[in-house]
Design a protein around this motif. Sequence first.
Motif, PDB file in Angstrom:
ATOM      1  N   PHE A   1       6.907  -1.736  -9.733  1.00 30.43           N
ATOM      2  CA  PHE A   1       6.556  -0.482  -9.919  1.00 30.43           C
ATOM      3  C   PHE A   1       7.302   0.341  -9.197  1.00 30.43           C
ATOM      4  O   PHE A   1       6.938   0.481  -7.938  1.00 30.43           O
ATOM      5  CB  PHE A   1       4.963  -0.380  -9.628  1.00 30.43           C
ATOM      6  N   PRO A   2       7.968   1.533  -9.746  1.00 30.93           N
ATOM      7  CA  PRO A   2       8.756   2.359  -8.893  1.00 30.93           C
ATOM      8  C   PRO A   2       7.793   3.343  -8.240  1.00 30.93           C
ATOM      9  O   PRO A   2       8.269   3.899  -7.200  1.00 30.93           O
ATOM     10  CB  PRO A   2       9.692   3.183  -9.774  1.00 30.93           C
ATOM     11  N   SER A   3       6.639   3.660  -8.472  1.00 31.95           N
ATOM     12  CA  SER A   3       5.744   4.496  -7.963  1.00 31.95           C
ATOM     13  C   SER A   3       4.933   3.949  -6.816  1.00 31.95           C
ATOM     14  O   SER A   3       4.483   4.719  -5.945  1.00 31.95           O
ATOM     15  CB  SER A   3       5.062   5.151  -8.841  1.00 31.95           C
ATOM     16  N   MET A   4       5.291   2.721  -6.498  1.00 34.33           N
ATOM     17  CA  MET A   4       4.659   2.041  -5.221  1.00 34.33           C
ATOM     18  C   MET A   4       5.402   1.452  -4.198  1.00 34.33           C
ATOM     19  O   MET A   4       6.636   0.988  -4.534  1.00 34.33           O
ATOM     20  CB  MET A   4       3.792   0.863  -6.028  1.00 34.33           C
ATOM     21  N   SER A   5       4.974   1.211  -3.146  1.00 29.43           N
ATOM     22  CA  SER A   5       5.569   0.651  -1.888  1.00 29.43           C
ATOM     23  C   SER A   5       5.486  -1.100  -2.101  1.00 29.43           C
ATOM     24  O   SER A   5       4.820  -1.241  -3.114  1.00 29.43           O
ATOM     25  CB  SER A   5       4.780   1.175  -0.565  1.00 29.43           C
ATOM     26  N   ILE A   6       6.145  -1.336  -1.127  1.00 26.18           N
ATOM     27  CA  ILE A   6       6.239  -3.035  -1.440  1.00 26.18           C
ATOM     28  C   ILE A   6       4.909  -3.510  -1.110  1.00 26.18           C
ATOM     29  O   ILE A   6       4.323  -4.399  -2.166  1.00 26.18           O
ATOM     30  CB  ILE A   6       7.023  -3.697  -0.120  1.00 26.18           C
ATOM     31  N   PHE A   7       3.850  -3.002  -0.269  1.00 28.64           N
ATOM     32  CA  PHE A   7       2.716  -3.449   0.044  1.00 28.64           C
ATOM     33  C   PHE A   7       1.888  -3.230  -1.400  1.00 28.64           C
ATOM     34  O   PHE A   7       1.444  -4.147  -1.872  1.00 28.64           O
ATOM     35  CB  PHE A   7       2.121  -2.895   1.140  1.00 28.64           C
ATOM     36  N   ASP A   8       1.936  -2.113  -1.825  1.00 26.77           N
ATOM     37  CA  ASP A   8       1.294  -1.841  -3.004  1.00 26.77           C
ATOM     38  C   ASP A   8       1.658  -2.521  -4.236  1.00 26.77           C
ATOM     39  O   ASP A   8       0.691  -2.794  -4.982  1.00 26.77           O
ATOM     40  CB  ASP A   8       1.484  -0.132  -3.312  1.00 26.77           C
ATOM     41  N   ASN A   9       2.739  -2.881  -4.597  1.00 22.14           N
ATOM     42  CA  ASN A   9       3.308  -3.674  -5.402  1.00 22.14           C
ATOM     43  C   ASN A   9       2.667  -4.951  -5.659  1.00 22.14           C
ATOM     44  O   ASN A   9       2.170  -5.388  -6.422  1.00 22.14           O
ATOM     45  CB  ASN A   9       4.919  -3.727  -5.262  1.00 22.14           C
TER      46      ASN A   9
END
Lengths: 301, 258
Positions: free
Chosen positions: B97-105
Amino acid sequence: MSASITGTDKVTLTRPSGARTIKNSLAAVYVTLATVLAIVPLASILYSVISKGFHLITSSSWWLQSQRGITPRREGGGLYHALVGTVEIALICAAIAVPIGVLGAIYLIEYARGKKVARAVSFAVDILSGIPSIVAALFIYALFITVFGFGRSAIAVSCALVLLMLPTVLRSTEEMLKLVPDTLREASYALGVPKWKTILKVVIPTAFSGISTGIVLGLARVMGETAPLLILVAYGQGINFSPTSDVMAALPTMINSGRDQAQQMPGYERVWGAALTLILIVMVLNLIARGIARMSKLKEK
Amino acid sequence: MAKRIDVTDVDIFYGAFHAVADVSMTVEPRTVTAFIGPSGCGKSTLLRTLNRMHEVIPGAHVQGSVELDGTNLYAPGVDPVAVRRVVGMVFQRPNPFPSMSIFDNVASGLRLNGVKNKKVLSEAVERSLVAANLWNEVKDRLGKAGIGLSGGQQQRLCIARAIAVEPQVLLMDEPCSALDPISTLAIEDLIGELKEKYTVVIVTHNMQQAARVSDQTAFFNLAAQGKPGKLIEIGSTEKIFSNPDQKATEDYITGRFG
């Protein structure tokens, strides 16, 4: 060996013939000339607005005072009253147009994509985006004032501006949602995320910068619209915060009120000052839109 | 944890188009099954029916039954969203997901399904990234954007994201086709490790890959363009690659076709 486009197998690497060089320079002259022609009127507008209005906007009273009690023959006063009106009318307009436009676009792209309804609505919105502001103003006049019997008010102006802003917001949001790759939606579905949550947490954040840019640019466009202001609310020189009152100033009507003054009058000068202020506001909104777009791009890197 | 899949008499349609005809197969838990065959033969379509992802395409429908440990995924009242929580998927192109960080992904699957506890989330993220062999490369930049990683890292990030929700089955649709050989090797090693916990089904165009990673191989083919794809042969990878029953299988694997 097959024949090349020159008809021989020999490769020629010399410079093009004279006729081609001339055609090339002619074309270069044409496109440069067209660019200059397009820029000249823009530059001259900016020059006259800045040269005649700049000395006014540098004083603090310009931003903090109204025109109450100031006649065209007197110097002084400011555009605070018109600024209040323009900002208030724009905010009310945005508060109505943005949710309807964004939610409508979500329905059209995420739920009704490719269906007949969606195509019909998109087509209707395209037509709506072409309606002149005076038509929107008269429609609201007929509906609110003639049919419902309300008085003239800033809210009526906002509603007319909604008709002008809605198509811009809806279409730009639609385009931005279309740009979100389907693979992202699929990735979210594959995690067992329901569709509404996918739209809310994956699709909209991905398209956020584009959507907000569209909103800000749509807002910048309707801020300069004059016809609804002329028809749906009276111009007053004093400060009024109430959107239901029938008198409210705005930048376009402030410009309009001073335009028939004699050239040397301070009132005439203030027209240029107000015009420059309006251009500045639109510029700031455009910069904000660019800023939003850049901010979310930086995040990607 | 891992589940067995029974596909029985499955026919798949896109509107009036008959995409896949009459497929039956069994996938044992904790094994890797590879789908091979020419483009358009219905491998990906069949894969997508295993977690009802084909329903994203309007007009797609399925006849027959797909059972997960005896529960029919196509029984009335089954929620496709619930199915996809149990059967995860990794796609052909890495799609963080381009709107998210590695963690958030990695945390997205849990978070979007209502998990809010920070400790639970960060443990799941670490566990999944470790399982996807990505932890050491990204542990110092979990807050950075997921799409800033290389293609191979992105694909491992997507695998971490898929296994963070602890599915029973992991479907992979040509997961290495957009990757370089080194990243491909990393993913293949990973598939070997994932097999210990999950049932894995992978679609691939790469014969060597199928031979390297899978326990069981299914070969699909179609009689002609516009005809439905069919399961020609399924068996242990060793047998399919050394001594297949069908001549078509042998021709395809050895490169003699058409």
